[in-house]
Design a protein around this motif. Sequence first.
Motif, PDB file in Angstrom:
ATOM      1  N   VAL A 114       0.852  -1.179   0.000  1.00 19.47           N
ATOM      2  CA  VAL A 114       0.000   0.000   0.000  1.00 19.47           C
ATOM      3  C   VAL A 114       0.889   1.230   0.000  1.00 19.47           C
ATOM      4  N   ILE A 115       0.719   2.061  -1.020  1.00 13.64           N
ATOM      5  CA  ILE A 115       1.514   3.272  -1.174  1.00 13.64           C
ATOM      6  C   ILE A 115       0.670   4.439  -0.687  1.00 13.64           C
ATOM      7  N   ASN A 116       0.997   4.961   0.491  1.00 14.80           N
ATOM      8  CA  ASN A 116       0.223   6.052   1.086  1.00 14.80           C
ATOM      9  C   ASN A 116       0.901   7.405   0.949  1.00 14.80           C
ATOM     10  N   ASN A 117       2.177   7.456   0.603  1.00 13.14           N
ATOM     11  CA  ASN A 117       2.871   8.736   0.606  1.00 13.14           C
ATOM     12  C   ASN A 117       2.658   9.548  -0.666  1.00 13.14           C
ATOM     13  N   LEU A 118       1.754   9.145  -1.529  1.00 12.49           N
ATOM     14  CA  LEU A 118       1.426   9.938  -2.709  1.00 12.49           C
ATOM     15  C   LEU A 118       0.253  10.869  -2.448  1.00 12.49           C
ATOM     16  N   ALA A 119      -0.179  10.963  -1.186  1.00 16.63           N
ATOM     17  CA  ALA A 119      -1.318  11.798  -0.827  1.00 16.63           C
ATOM     18  C   ALA A 119      -0.980  13.276  -1.019  1.00 16.63           C
ATOM     19  N   ASP A 120      -2.012  14.086  -1.267  1.00 18.49           N
ATOM     20  CA  ASP A 120      -1.827  15.525  -1.415  1.00 18.49           C
ATOM     21  C   ASP A 120      -1.282  16.117  -0.124  1.00 18.49           C
ATOM     22  N   GLY A 121      -0.359  17.024  -0.254  1.00 17.73           N
ATOM     23  CA  GLY A 121       0.189  17.716   0.896  1.00 17.73           C
ATOM     24  C   GLY A 121       1.340  16.990   1.568  1.00 17.73           C
ATOM     25  N   ALA A 122       1.734  15.854   1.054  1.00 20.81           N
ATOM     26  CA  ALA A 122       2.856  15.139   1.664  1.00 20.81           C
ATOM     27  C   ALA A 122       4.162  15.714   1.136  1.00 20.81           C
ATOM     28  N   ASP A 123       4.956  16.255   2.032  1.00 19.74           N
ATOM     29  CA  ASP A 123       6.273  16.770   1.677  1.00 19.74           C
ATOM     30  C   ASP A 123       7.205  16.573   2.874  1.00 19.74           C
ATOM     31  N   GLU A 124       8.363  17.195   2.846  1.00 24.66           N
ATOM     32  CA  GLU A 124       9.316  17.003   3.940  1.00 24.66           C
ATOM     33  C   GLU A 124       8.801  17.563   5.265  1.00 24.66           C
ATOM     34  N   ASP A 125       8.110  18.706   5.215  1.00 16.96           N
ATOM     35  CA  ASP A 125       7.596  19.327   6.445  1.00 16.96           C
ATOM     36  C   ASP A 125       6.333  18.643   6.947  1.00 16.96           C
ATOM     37  N   ASN A 126       5.530  18.095   6.034  1.00 17.40           N
ATOM     38  CA  ASN A 126       4.259  17.471   6.390  1.00 17.40           C
ATOM     39  C   ASN A 126       4.200  16.086   5.759  1.00 17.40           C
ATOM     40  N   PRO A 127       4.771  15.067   6.404  1.00 19.02           N
ATOM     41  CA  PRO A 127       4.780  13.727   5.796  1.00 19.02           C
ATOM     42  C   PRO A 127       3.361  13.147   5.722  1.00 19.02           C
ATOM     43  N   ALA A 128       3.219  12.114   4.938  1.00 18.61           N
ATOM     44  CA  ALA A 128       1.916  11.450   4.819  1.00 18.61           C
ATOM     45  C   ALA A 128       1.463  10.968   6.192  1.00 18.61           C
ATOM     46  N   SER A 129       0.178  11.051   6.434  1.00 17.24           N
ATOM     47  CA  SER A 129      -0.338  10.720   7.760  1.00 17.24           C
ATOM     48  C   SER A 129      -0.184   9.236   8.077  1.00 17.24           C
ATOM     49  N   ILE A 130      -0.242   8.376   7.090  1.00 13.71           N
ATOM     50  CA  ILE A 130      -0.088   6.940   7.298  1.00 13.71           C
ATOM     51  C   ILE A 130       1.070   6.457   6.429  1.00 13.71           C
ATOM     52  N   PRO A 131       2.070   5.800   6.999  1.00 14.03           N
ATOM     53  CA  PRO A 131       3.210   5.344   6.191  1.00 14.03           C
ATOM     54  C   PRO A 131       2.820   4.182   5.274  1.00 14.03           C
ATOM     55  N   ASN A 132       3.682   3.920   4.300  1.00 15.30           N
ATOM     56  CA  ASN A 132       3.468   2.776   3.413  1.00 15.30           C
ATOM     57  C   ASN A 132       3.459   1.504   4.244  1.00 15.30           C
ATOM     58  N   GLU A 133       2.728   0.502   3.745  1.00 17.49           N
ATOM     59  CA  GLU A 133       2.636  -0.742   4.503  1.00 17.49           C
ATOM     60  C   GLU A 133       2.503  -1.937   3.578  1.00 17.49           C
ATOM     61  N   LEU A 134       2.792  -3.090   4.122  1.00 14.83           N
ATOM     62  CA  LEU A 134       2.628  -4.356   3.434  1.00 14.83           C
ATOM     63  C   LEU A 134       1.512  -5.109   4.154  1.00 14.83           C
ATOM     64  N   ARG A 135       0.494  -5.540   3.419  1.00 17.88           N
ATOM     65  CA  ARG A 135      -0.617  -6.238   4.065  1.00 17.88           C
ATOM     66  C   ARG A 135      -0.900  -7.574   3.389  1.00 17.88           C
ATOM     67  N   LEU A 136      -1.341  -8.496   4.199  1.00 14.20           N
ATOM     68  CA  LEU A 136      -1.632  -9.865   3.773  1.00 14.20           C
ATOM     69  C   LEU A 136      -3.121 -10.117   3.980  1.00 14.20           C
ATOM     70  N   SER A 137      -3.766 -10.758   3.017  1.00 13.78           N
ATOM     71  CA  SER A 137      -5.178 -11.087   3.190  1.00 13.78           C
ATOM     72  C   SER A 137      -5.476 -12.488   2.684  1.00 13.78           C
ATOM     73  N   LEU A 138      -6.378 -13.138   3.392  1.00  7.01           N
ATOM     74  CA  LEU A 138      -6.894 -14.444   3.021  1.00  7.01           C
ATOM     75  C   LEU A 138      -8.363 -14.246   2.667  1.00  7.01           C
ATOM     76  N   GLY A 139      -8.725 -14.561   1.431  1.00  9.05           N
ATOM     77  CA  GLY A 139     -10.074 -14.263   0.971  1.00  9.05           C
ATOM     78  C   GLY A 139     -10.789 -15.443   0.362  1.00  9.05           C
ATOM     79  N   VAL A 140     -12.107 -15.408   0.488  1.00  7.13           N
ATOM     80  CA  VAL A 140     -12.974 -16.425  -0.103  1.00  7.13           C
ATOM     81  C   VAL A 140     -13.933 -15.715  -1.048  1.00  7.13           C
ATOM     82  N   THR A 141     -14.012 -16.194  -2.290  1.00  6.51           N
ATOM     83  CA  THR A 141     -14.990 -15.666  -3.242  1.00  6.51           C
ATOM     84  C   THR A 141     -16.134 -16.655  -3.373  1.00  6.51           C
ATOM     85  N   PHE A 142     -17.315 -16.123  -3.541  1.00  3.66           N
ATOM     86  CA  PHE A 142     -18.521 -16.964  -3.638  1.00  3.66           C
ATOM     87  C   PHE A 142     -19.030 -17.018  -5.060  1.00  3.66           C
TER      88      PHE A 142
END
Length: 142
Positions: A114-142
């Motif tokens: 998940v790339i979160n640092n492309l949000a508007d207003g993210a710069d050196e003085d005001n970093p993105a509110s949520i850092p980038n992350e790696l997430r894992l999911s287990l899903g079932v489709t019906f």
Amino acid sequence: MKKNILLIISVLSIGSFLYSGTIQPSLSMRFNDVVNQQSENGGVIDPVLVLGFAMSLEEGVYAGFDSDGTDSRIFISFDYGTVGMGIDENGDAQFTVGAKYSALSNLDVCLDYVINNLADGADEDNPASIPNELRLSLGVTF
């Protein structure tokens, strides 16, 4: 006149169902930020329930929507991976790139970056509110 309008609406509705793709609801258990998450349970990562649906566009290509209540995204999924965009809990833009493995006929294991640092207003003085992350999911489709 009322019969004609009702007939036209009925024909359009039936026609749209005949030519639409197959819609598949999905239910996933997502583990957010599997690399850096600090849990209240002593190191155990807390799962999040994710509901969504996907529509078959052509063989092996799906487009859909999923949400866990705080963030949501629209995505395009291929047999081998997924690309998506959406908003996080603060309303900032987030983008996902991931790989998907079909473990069984309807059980998928997905790993998304998940790339979160492309949000508007993210710069050196005001970093993105949520850092980038790696997430894992287990899903079932019906």
